[in-house]
Design a protein around this motif. Structure first.
Motif, PDB file in Angstrom:
ATOM      1  N   ALA A 191      16.200  37.924  51.211  1.00 14.38           N
ATOM      2  CA  ALA A 191      15.542  36.467  51.025  1.00 14.38           C
ATOM      3  C   ALA A 191      15.907  36.126  49.577  1.00 14.38           C
ATOM      4  O   ALA A 191      16.434  36.807  48.755  1.00 14.38           O
ATOM      5  CB  ALA A 191      14.103  36.479  51.039  1.00 14.38           C
ATOM      6  N   TRP A 192      15.592  34.838  49.344  1.00  7.03           N
ATOM      7  CA  TRP A 192      16.041  34.008  48.402  1.00  7.03           C
ATOM      8  C   TRP A 192      14.570  33.307  47.605  1.00  7.03           C
ATOM      9  O   TRP A 192      13.901  32.935  48.474  1.00  7.03           O
ATOM     10  CB  TRP A 192      17.052  32.889  48.156  1.00  7.03           C
ATOM     11  CG  TRP A 192      18.414  33.695  48.313  1.00  7.03           C
ATOM     12  CD1 TRP A 192      19.065  33.596  49.486  1.00  7.03           C
ATOM     13  CD2 TRP A 192      19.136  34.027  47.168  1.00  7.03           C
ATOM     14  NE1 TRP A 192      20.571  34.391  49.236  1.00  7.03           N
ATOM     15  CE2 TRP A 192      20.423  34.719  47.905  1.00  7.03           C
ATOM     16  CE3 TRP A 192      19.163  34.174  45.781  1.00  7.03           C
ATOM     17  CZ2 TRP A 192      21.421  34.926  46.909  1.00  7.03           C
ATOM     18  CZ3 TRP A 192      20.072  34.665  45.179  1.00  7.03           C
ATOM     19  CH2 TRP A 192      21.218  35.300  45.624  1.00  7.03           C
ATOM     20  N   GLY A 193      14.441  33.264  46.430  1.00  4.50           N
ATOM     21  CA  GLY A 193      13.331  32.822  46.016  1.00  4.50           C
ATOM     22  C   GLY A 193      13.476  31.967  44.540  1.00  4.50           C
ATOM     23  O   GLY A 193      14.497  32.006  43.953  1.00  4.50           O
ATOM     24  N   LEU A 194      12.384  31.085  44.418  1.00  2.00           N
ATOM     25  CA  LEU A 194      12.305  30.357  43.279  1.00  2.00           C
ATOM     26  C   LEU A 194      11.290  30.654  42.467  1.00  2.00           C
ATOM     27  O   LEU A 194      10.066  30.540  43.154  1.00  2.00           O
ATOM     28  CB  LEU A 194      12.423  28.873  43.529  1.00  2.00           C
ATOM     29  CG  LEU A 194      13.518  28.083  44.231  1.00  2.00           C
ATOM     30  CD1 LEU A 194      13.275  26.960  44.657  1.00  2.00           C
ATOM     31  CD2 LEU A 194      14.857  28.448  43.270  1.00  2.00           C
ATOM     32  N   ALA A 195      11.116  31.189  41.310  1.00  2.00           N
ATOM     33  CA  ALA A 195      10.204  31.296  40.245  1.00  2.00           C
ATOM     34  C   ALA A 195       9.532  30.417  39.616  1.00  2.00           C
ATOM     35  O   ALA A 195      10.638  29.830  38.802  1.00  2.00           O
ATOM     36  CB  ALA A 195      10.163  32.576  39.710  1.00  2.00           C
ATOM     37  N   HIS A 196       8.265  29.753  39.577  1.00  3.85           N
ATOM     38  CA  HIS A 196       8.079  28.553  38.842  1.00  3.85           C
ATOM     39  C   HIS A 196       7.419  29.199  37.526  1.00  3.85           C
ATOM     40  O   HIS A 196       6.959  30.223  37.269  1.00  3.85           O
ATOM     41  CB  HIS A 196       6.969  27.684  39.764  1.00  3.85           C
ATOM     42  CG  HIS A 196       7.749  27.245  40.732  1.00  3.85           C
ATOM     43  ND1 HIS A 196       8.416  26.352  41.048  1.00  3.85           N
ATOM     44  CD2 HIS A 196       7.653  27.980  42.293  1.00  3.85           C
ATOM     45  CE1 HIS A 196       8.839  26.157  42.335  1.00  3.85           C
ATOM     46  NE2 HIS A 196       8.440  26.920  42.980  1.00  3.85           N
ATOM     47  N   ASP A 197       7.152  28.164  36.527  1.00  2.00           N
ATOM     48  CA  ASP A 197       6.528  28.388  35.289  1.00  2.00           C
ATOM     49  C   ASP A 197       5.133  29.044  35.409  1.00  2.00           C
ATOM     50  O   ASP A 197       4.865  29.504  34.568  1.00  2.00           O
ATOM     51  CB  ASP A 197       6.582  27.080  34.299  1.00  2.00           C
ATOM     52  CG  ASP A 197       7.907  26.899  33.708  1.00  2.00           C
ATOM     53  OD1 ASP A 197       8.655  27.746  33.686  1.00  2.00           O
ATOM     54  OD2 ASP A 197       8.244  25.747  33.486  1.00  2.00           O
ATOM     55  N   ASP A 198       4.401  28.529  36.263  1.00  2.00           N
ATOM     56  CA  ASP A 198       2.975  29.038  36.506  1.00  2.00           C
ATOM     57  C   ASP A 198       2.880  30.277  37.252  1.00  2.00           C
ATOM     58  O   ASP A 198       1.811  30.909  37.222  1.00  2.00           O
ATOM     59  CB  ASP A 198       2.166  28.007  37.371  1.00  2.00           C
ATOM     60  CG  ASP A 198       2.471  28.035  38.975  1.00  2.00           C
ATOM     61  OD1 ASP A 198       3.654  28.745  39.393  1.00  2.00           O
ATOM     62  OD2 ASP A 198       1.864  27.141  39.580  1.00  2.00           O
ATOM     63  N   GLY A 199       4.330  31.256  37.363  1.00  2.00           N
ATOM     64  CA  GLY A 199       3.974  32.418  37.807  1.00  2.00           C
ATOM     65  C   GLY A 199       4.283  32.450  39.519  1.00  2.00           C
ATOM     66  O   GLY A 199       4.408  33.747  39.929  1.00  2.00           O
ATOM     67  N   SER A 200       4.059  31.501  39.884  1.00  2.00           N
ATOM     68  CA  SER A 200       4.193  31.500  41.476  1.00  2.00           C
ATOM     69  C   SER A 200       5.675  31.625  41.774  1.00  2.00           C
ATOM     70  O   SER A 200       6.308  31.271  41.243  1.00  2.00           O
ATOM     71  CB  SER A 200       3.501  30.361  42.208  1.00  2.00           C
ATOM     72  OG  SER A 200       3.964  28.994  41.634  1.00  2.00           O
ATOM     73  N   ALA A 201       5.834  31.696  43.327  1.00  2.00           N
ATOM     74  CA  ALA A 201       7.045  31.767  43.807  1.00  2.00           C
ATOM     75  C   ALA A 201       7.192  31.218  45.151  1.00  2.00           C
ATOM     76  O   ALA A 201       6.115  31.370  45.905  1.00  2.00           O
ATOM     77  CB  ALA A 201       7.633  33.152  43.803  1.00  2.00           C
ATOM     78  N   GLN A 202       8.386  30.715  45.587  1.00  2.00           N
ATOM     79  CA  GLN A 202       8.552  30.197  47.112  1.00  2.00           C
ATOM     80  C   GLN A 202       9.659  31.065  47.493  1.00  2.00           C
ATOM     81  O   GLN A 202      10.713  31.220  46.703  1.00  2.00           O
ATOM     82  CB  GLN A 202       8.907  28.744  47.075  1.00  2.00           C
ATOM     83  CG  GLN A 202       7.788  27.737  46.368  1.00  2.00           C
ATOM     84  CD  GLN A 202       6.625  27.763  47.063  1.00  2.00           C
ATOM     85  OE1 GLN A 202       6.681  27.734  48.347  1.00  2.00           O
ATOM     86  NE2 GLN A 202       5.752  27.692  46.354  1.00  2.00           N
ATOM     87  N   VAL A 203       9.644  31.670  48.580  1.00  2.00           N
ATOM     88  CA  VAL A 203      10.483  32.517  48.934  1.00  2.00           C
ATOM     89  C   VAL A 203      10.758  32.234  50.469  1.00  2.00           C
ATOM     90  O   VAL A 203      10.102  31.816  51.388  1.00  2.00           O
ATOM     91  CB  VAL A 203       9.962  33.946  49.065  1.00  2.00           C
ATOM     92  CG1 VAL A 203      11.157  35.007  49.506  1.00  2.00           C
ATOM     93  CG2 VAL A 203       9.532  34.316  47.704  1.00  2.00           C
ATOM     94  N   THR A 204      12.256  32.402  50.855  1.00  2.00           N
ATOM     95  CA  THR A 204      12.878  31.996  52.133  1.00  2.00           C
ATOM     96  C   THR A 204      13.610  33.276  52.588  1.00  2.00           C
ATOM     97  O   THR A 204      14.581  33.503  51.948  1.00  2.00           O
ATOM     98  CB  THR A 204      13.570  30.681  52.296  1.00  2.00           C
ATOM     99  OG1 THR A 204      12.723  29.610  51.661  1.00  2.00           O
ATOM    100  CG2 THR A 204      14.062  30.191  53.560  1.00  2.00           C
TER     101      THR A 204
END
Length: 109
Positions: A52-65
């Protein structure tokens, strides 16, 4: 015949505005990471795949696909994605941060 309104034209931005926008984008862009699944083949050799690939955000959360389109997740942290891969029997999930000068991955599990 349909009528189309002309687009609203903004005045020319002040000098340096494009640089300010670029700085804003760079400061707020999420950080890209790969979720790698490490495992052993039937021959006992080590192998891996990008699951998978993901995006980590400044608030610590992540979106993963998932690479294969099998899932999309919103997670509290990127490490949760590695943990989920590690739940598969015989697999260990790792995060790989492209362009990072540190170790090639962090291990979960």
């Amino acid at each position: 015949m349909a009528t189309v309104s002309p687009p609203y034209l903004l005045p020319d931005p002040p000098d340096g505005f494009a640089d300010e926008i670029r700085d804003l984008v760079e400061a707020t862009a999420p950080r890209l990471f790969a979720v790698v699944e490490r495992f052993r083949t039937s021959d006992g050799d080590h192998d891996a795949r990008v699951a998978a690939w993901g995006l980590a955000h400044d608030d610590g959360s992540a979106q993963v696909t998932a690479v294969d389109g099998g899932f999309r997740m919103s997670l509290r942290t990127p490490d949760r994605a590695a943990h989920m891969i590690s739940m598969r029997p015989g697999s260990v999930g790792c995060l790989v941060w492209p362009g990072s000068a540190t170790a090639p991955f962090t291990t979960e599990g």
